[in-house]
Design an enzyme around this catalytic site. Structure first.
Site, mmCIF file in Angstrom:
data_model
loop_
_atom_site.group_PDB
_atom_site.id
_atom_site.type_symbol
_atom_site.label_atom_id
_atom_site.label_comp_id
_atom_site.label_asym_id
_atom_site.label_seq_id
_atom_site.Cartn_x
_atom_site.Cartn_y
_atom_site.Cartn_z
ATOM 1 N N ASN A 209 0.852 -1.193 0.000
ATOM 2 C CA ASN A 209 0.000 0.000 0.000
ATOM 3 C C ASN A 209 0.887 1.244 0.000
ATOM 4 O OD1 ASN A 209 0.600 0.675 2.887
ATOM 5 N ND2 ASN A 209 -0.458 -1.276 3.209
ATOM 6 N N ASP A 279 -4.506 -6.610 4.640
ATOM 7 C CA ASP A 279 -5.637 -7.418 5.114
ATOM 8 C C ASP A 279 -5.657 -8.796 4.455
ATOM 9 O OD1 ASP A 279 -6.668 -5.418 6.809
ATOM 10 O OD2 ASP A 279 -7.637 -4.439 5.106
ATOM 11 N N LYS A 289 9.504 -16.565 -10.770
ATOM 12 C CA LYS A 289 8.734 -15.472 -11.357
ATOM 13 C C LYS A 289 7.555 -16.017 -12.151
ATOM 14 C CE LYS A 289 9.133 -11.586 -14.578
ATOM 15 N NZ LYS A 289 10.018 -10.829 -15.484
ATOM 16 N N PHE A 323 -4.981 2.908 14.602
ATOM 17 C CA PHE A 323 -5.192 3.926 13.577
ATOM 18 C C PHE A 323 -6.276 3.450 12.622
ATOM 19 C CE2 PHE A 323 -1.600 6.027 15.163
ATOM 20 C CZ PHE A 323 -1.433 7.238 14.508
ATOM 21 N N LYS A 337 -14.242 0.207 15.185
ATOM 22 C CA LYS A 337 -12.949 -0.475 15.311
ATOM 23 C C LYS A 337 -12.435 -0.411 16.749
ATOM 24 C CE LYS A 337 -8.464 -0.581 12.897
ATOM 25 N NZ LYS A 337 -7.672 0.047 11.806
ATOM 26 N N LYS A 341 -12.070 -4.028 18.835
ATOM 27 C CA LYS A 341 -10.699 -4.477 19.066
ATOM 28 C C LYS A 341 -10.163 -4.090 20.443
ATOM 29 C CE LYS A 341 -9.883 -4.525 14.118
ATOM 30 N NZ LYS A 341 -8.970 -4.265 12.982
#
Length: 404
Positions: A209, A279, A289, A323, A337, A341
């Site tokens: 990301n 995730d 490859k 976060f 969240k 959690k």
């Protein structure tokens, strides 16, 4: 509180340099050992003899003037400083410090020191507001330089506006405040995660990301500045660690990060999960490859272990901060969240907002506790955001005894 402290006073070339005499005098009267460095242009406004008389020490002007043969002056000054004060701090000296330019005694010493730096800017109102100056100050703030805000009023150039050097009394007060502050996280063990994880498809390709790690790095350094024993567990990042006393552990995948975090979790007092963890990961990782075949390639993905949920389920007194990077319904997703959690705080931001997404030096966040919104920050330097987050952690967890 200043008695016995060594303060390096850097004076750069602005009309406000004359105020440095009063600053020097007040610091000496308070018991500090003041070592003065002047730029060549500063000597056009006030003489070195004045500062030598007030400080009772030679004034350093030239990198090649070595008063003591047994030491290298700029290194000796840098190492001996408990604090460096730049007053006035012109646009020129701020630019030098921000870009790492060392072409005179003051700029060379600033690069060599590991002491904290307090800078008191002074310049024309338009110079102070110039994007280049603002950018340099932001870069320096991210590195931990503290600024003493200039005053607003009649400037020497005739303009009225922000840019006057803070009064000597205010600068000395800022110095006293610095030395009176106590590390609020001394004795605490803090674990911070940062950056993006990598989930490999084959030896040359992977899923990741846009996380740069800058927010996590800033939090780690802000916690360290408060005296904590900090371990920073980082995946793929573009950020650079400035404080080498932060323990850096490099990982690649979500599984790697899970292993490193959970290994340290039982002994941690505070955990801040600022990393952007994947995730999903490929079900099958090719050992060679993957060759191009056909017009489409279908990847089968599986869930990675939710590190934050795992930590929440294993809490035995740790203060846990998460976060939430969202694109819509920020408060709803953040509070959901936090509750699911078992978090103590969650820091949320809308990554679609300009200046608040990935790979930038700024952020805009909302901080939520179990009771809801507790703080909101507009677009600010990530170091400033990190310090605000640490303030809330200290307020809620700082009074707890460190874990055995």
């Amino acid at each position: 509180m200043l008695r016995g402290k060594t303060i390096v006073l850097g004076i750069s070339g602005g009309i406000a340099a004359y105020k440095a005499a009063s600053i020097c005098s007040k610091l000496v009267q308070a018991g500090a050992h003041v070592r003065v460095i002047m730029t060549e242009s500063a000597t056009k406004f006030i003489t070195p003899l004045t500062l030598q008389t007030l400080s009772r020490h030679p004034v350093y002007l030239d990198t090649f003037d070595e008063f003591e043969p047994e030491v290298v002056s700029h290194i000796h000054l840098a190492d001996s400083a408990d604090l460096v004060v730049i007053a006035p701090a012109t646009a020129n000296i701020l630019a030098k410090l921000a870009t790492g330019l060392a072409d005179d005694m003051l700029s060379t010493t600033l690069l060599a020191t590991t002491a904290p730096i307090l800078a008191a800017p002074a310049m024309n109102v338009h110079m102070y507001a110039h994007p280049a100056v603002e950018r340099n100050m932001q870069v320096l703030a991210d590195r931990g330089v503290r600024f003493i805000e200039p005053g607003t009023g009649q400037l020497a150039c005739g303009y009225v506006g922000k840019g006057r050097l803070a009064e000597p009394e205010d600068i000395v007060h800022a110095v006293e405040t610095w030395f009176s502050r106590k590390p609020r996280l001394a004795g605490k063990r803090v674990v911070v995660t940062a950056g993006g994880t990598i989930e490999r498809l084959d030896p040359v390709r992977y899923l990741t990301n846009d996380s740069s790690g800058k927010m996590g790095f800033a939090i780690a350094e802000a916690a360290r500045a408060e005296g904590a024993d900090v371990t920073l567990i980082a995946g793929r990042t573009t950020a650079k660690l400035v404080d080498n006393s932060v323990r850096l552990v490099r990982v690649e995948s979500a599984e790697d990060m899970l292993r490193e975090v959970t290994a340290r979790y039982p002994d941690a007092d505070i955990v801040v999960k600022a990393a952007a963890v994947a995730d999903y990961r490929p079900v099958h990782r090719s050992e060679s490859k993957i060759k191009k075949k056909g017009e489409q390639l279908t990847l089968e993905l599986e869930r990675t272990t939710d590190i934050l949920a795992t930590l929440g389920s294993r809490k035995t007194g740790q203060f846990l901060v998460g976060f939430a990077a969202e694109t819509d319904n920020v408060e709803h997703y953040a509070m959901d969240k936090l509750q699911r959690k078992r978090l103590d705080l969650i820091v949320a931001n809308d990554v679609t907002q300009e200046g608040a997404g990935f790979n930038v030096d700024t952020n805009a966040v909302a901080i939520y506790g179990p009771e809801g919104l507790v703080d909101k920050m507009p677009v600010s330097a990530k170091r400033a955001v990190a310090e605000r987050i640490i303030d809330h952690i200290v307020a809620r967890a700082g009074g707890k005894e460190a874990r055995a």
